[in-house]
Enzyme design. Structure first.
Site, PDB file in Angstrom:
ATOM      1  N   PRO A   2     -18.924  54.711 -26.638  1.00  0.00           N
ATOM      2  CA  PRO A   2     -19.905  55.697 -26.447  1.00  0.00           C
ATOM      3  C   PRO A   2     -20.379  56.106 -25.149  1.00  0.00           C
ATOM      4  O   PRO A   2     -19.997  55.544 -24.113  1.00  0.00           O
ATOM      5  CB  PRO A   2     -21.369  54.391 -26.659  1.00  0.00           C
ATOM      6  CG  PRO A   2     -20.632  53.290 -27.411  1.00  0.00           C
ATOM      7  CD  PRO A   2     -19.143  53.407 -27.070  1.00  0.00           C
ATOM      8  N   GLU A   3     -20.702  57.576 -25.146  1.00  0.00           N
ATOM      9  CA  GLU A   3     -20.794  58.285 -24.019  1.00  0.00           C
ATOM     10  C   GLU A   3     -22.201  58.982 -24.136  1.00  0.00           C
ATOM     11  O   GLU A   3     -22.985  58.549 -24.871  1.00  0.00           O
ATOM     12  CB  GLU A   3     -19.677  59.204 -24.034  1.00  0.00           C
ATOM     13  CG  GLU A   3     -18.315  58.490 -23.720  1.00  0.00           C
ATOM     14  CD  GLU A   3     -17.013  59.342 -23.276  1.00  0.00           C
ATOM     15  OE1 GLU A   3     -17.450  60.518 -22.753  1.00  0.00           O
ATOM     16  OE2 GLU A   3     -15.961  59.150 -23.705  1.00  0.00           O
ATOM     17  N   LYS A  51     -26.034  56.621 -19.737  1.00  0.00           N
ATOM     18  CA  LYS A  51     -25.415  55.738 -20.979  1.00  0.00           C
ATOM     19  C   LYS A  51     -26.458  54.782 -21.384  1.00  0.00           C
ATOM     20  O   LYS A  51     -26.083  53.565 -22.103  1.00  0.00           O
ATOM     21  CB  LYS A  51     -24.128  55.197 -20.614  1.00  0.00           C
ATOM     22  CG  LYS A  51     -22.992  56.309 -20.575  1.00  0.00           C
ATOM     23  CD  LYS A  51     -21.587  55.729 -20.069  1.00  0.00           C
ATOM     24  CE  LYS A  51     -20.663  56.844 -19.771  1.00  0.00           C
ATOM     25  NZ  LYS A  51     -19.400  56.240 -19.370  1.00  0.00           N
ATOM     26  N   ARG A 353      -7.863  52.407 -16.950  1.00  0.00           N
ATOM     27  CA  ARG A 353      -8.203  52.979 -18.243  1.00  0.00           C
ATOM     28  C   ARG A 353      -7.288  53.676 -18.481  1.00  0.00           C
ATOM     29  O   ARG A 353      -6.493  54.535 -17.753  1.00  0.00           O
ATOM     30  CB  ARG A 353      -9.645  53.800 -18.125  1.00  0.00           C
ATOM     31  CG  ARG A 353     -10.401  54.035 -19.279  1.00  0.00           C
ATOM     32  CD  ARG A 353     -11.055  52.942 -19.827  1.00  0.00           C
ATOM     33  NE  ARG A 353     -12.110  52.444 -18.952  1.00  0.00           N
ATOM     34  CZ  ARG A 353     -13.280  52.939 -18.940  1.00  0.00           C
ATOM     35  NH1 ARG A 353     -13.747  53.805 -19.729  1.00  0.00           N
ATOM     36  NH2 ARG A 353     -14.200  52.341 -18.098  1.00  0.00           N
TER      37      ARG A 353
END
Length: 365
Positions: A2-3, A51, A353
């Protein structure tokens, strides 16, 4: 993951279902809020902030009965990697008196909701004396007539405002962290993190005041975002973009895409970028998030997605670059200093990441 655009859609769904409604009952399944109760309060607003999801509640109607205090409160949650809020129509329960609180019998009497059933159990038809009996394998969070899709639960509200394809589906009752019940719906937070109740007046101080300008918010300020990015000139642009203290809302997908589209090496220092490049990056990120905020699937390639998200580079490592044909590489970038907790005492731990990038289009220097 989710962004900012995913959070925007989640808040839109929650706003449609909850805003202006009175909370009839609540259930918080996190230790710090185990005894908290917000029943009787009205949902004043549902606000995305980067967020973060902020559900603002009115003052308590009866201060003597409210353990959480009299003043207006904000229910905070963060989706992190796999959290999601879902809304269920209480009129379409699955053979239960209440969608989240089916009646129980025997040894289960006196125990609450899903805890009495255990994950994946709901009540079915009445037995002798009208007592509801438990039926294994049924989910109380799957409205009547709704087919399963990979174990997912769906809702009437979601059919009006579809959740993003990047938000995980298939959570069971054991992952519930918060439930807000109104006369018509139940809003259920599956696997949401950092669930907190704070006085609304302290939102900035305790929840989101440290965030940079919200790329999808009314406070968006391009110049302020650029100022914060330039304040750490020796930082890699790939990590600086993801730091929510600089600007709020960008995640790994948009980081990979905007850096590819602007031909920027993810490990290039902020002060090494050509003149005007930093502004180009941030303006493009703002444009892409706005283009995708009302879509259930993202696209960054200039055409609407057709059954699947469409990207230039994200998730395409090992495939030919859409621009030059060279094989996209898989890289790792250290996001150790990124945090949803502004506390300066937190120790940074290496957090690599995965990103995709083009060795020809995104040459360093």
């Amino acid at each position: 993951m989710p962004e900012g655009d995913s959070v925007y859609r989640q808040c839109k769904m929650l706003r449609e279902a909850l805003e202006g409604a009175v909370i009839e009952s609540s259930d918080f399944r996190v230790p710090a809020l185990a005894t908290s109760d917000v029943s009787g309060r009205t949902v004043v607003a549902v606000v995305p902030r980067g967020k973060h999801i902020l559900i603002r509640l009115s003052a308590a109607p009866n201060t003597e009965e409210m353990k959480s205090g009299a003043e207006p409160l904000t229910l905070h949650s963060h989706l992190m990697m796999d959290g999601t809020w879902r809304v269920f129509d209480r009129a379409h329960n699955d053979d239960a008196g209440h969608l989240g609180e089916p009646r129980t019998s025997g040894a289960d009497a006196g125990r609450s909701g899903a805890d009495a059933r255990g994950p994946g159990r709901a009540t079915s038809s009445s037995g002798p004396g009208g007592v509801q009996r438990s039926r294994p394998g049924a989910s109380p969070y799957r409205p009547r007539g709704q087919a399963r899709r990979g174990g997912s639960v769906r809702s009437a509200a979601e059919s009006r405002t579809r959740i993003s394809a990047d938000v995980s589906v298939g959570q069971g009752s054991h992952t519930i962290r918060a439930i807000l019940r109104t006369k018509d719906v139940e809003a259920v937070g599956f696997d949401v993190k950092d669930v907190r109740l704070v006085p609304t007046r302290l939102e900035d101080q305790e929840l989101v005041g440290y965030l940079g300008p919200d790329i999808l918010g009314p406070d968006w300020d391009l110049e302020k975002a650029l100022e914060r990015l330039n304040a750490q000139p020796d930082r890699a642009i790939g990590t600086a973009l993801m730091d929510q203290r600089n600007l709020a809302g960008i995640g790994n997908v948009y980081r990979v895409e905007v850096l590819f589209m602007t031909r920027t090496n993810p490990w290039a220092r902020v002060d090494s970028l050509p003149e005007g490049r930093l502004r180009e990056i941030v303006v493009l990120a703002h444009k892409l998030l706005h283009l995708n905020k009302d879509r259930s699937m993202r696209s960054t390639v200039g055409q609407a997605p057709q059954g699947r998200p469409l990207f230039w580079a994200y998730g395409r490592d090992g495939q030919p670059c859409r621009r030059c044909g060279v094989q996209l590489k898989r890289g790792e970038i250290d996001d150790a200093l990124l945090t949803v907790d502004p506390a300066p005492s937190r120790t940074a731990v290496q957090h690599l990441r995965t990103i995709a990038w083009c060795p020809r289009c995104q040459v360093a220097g």
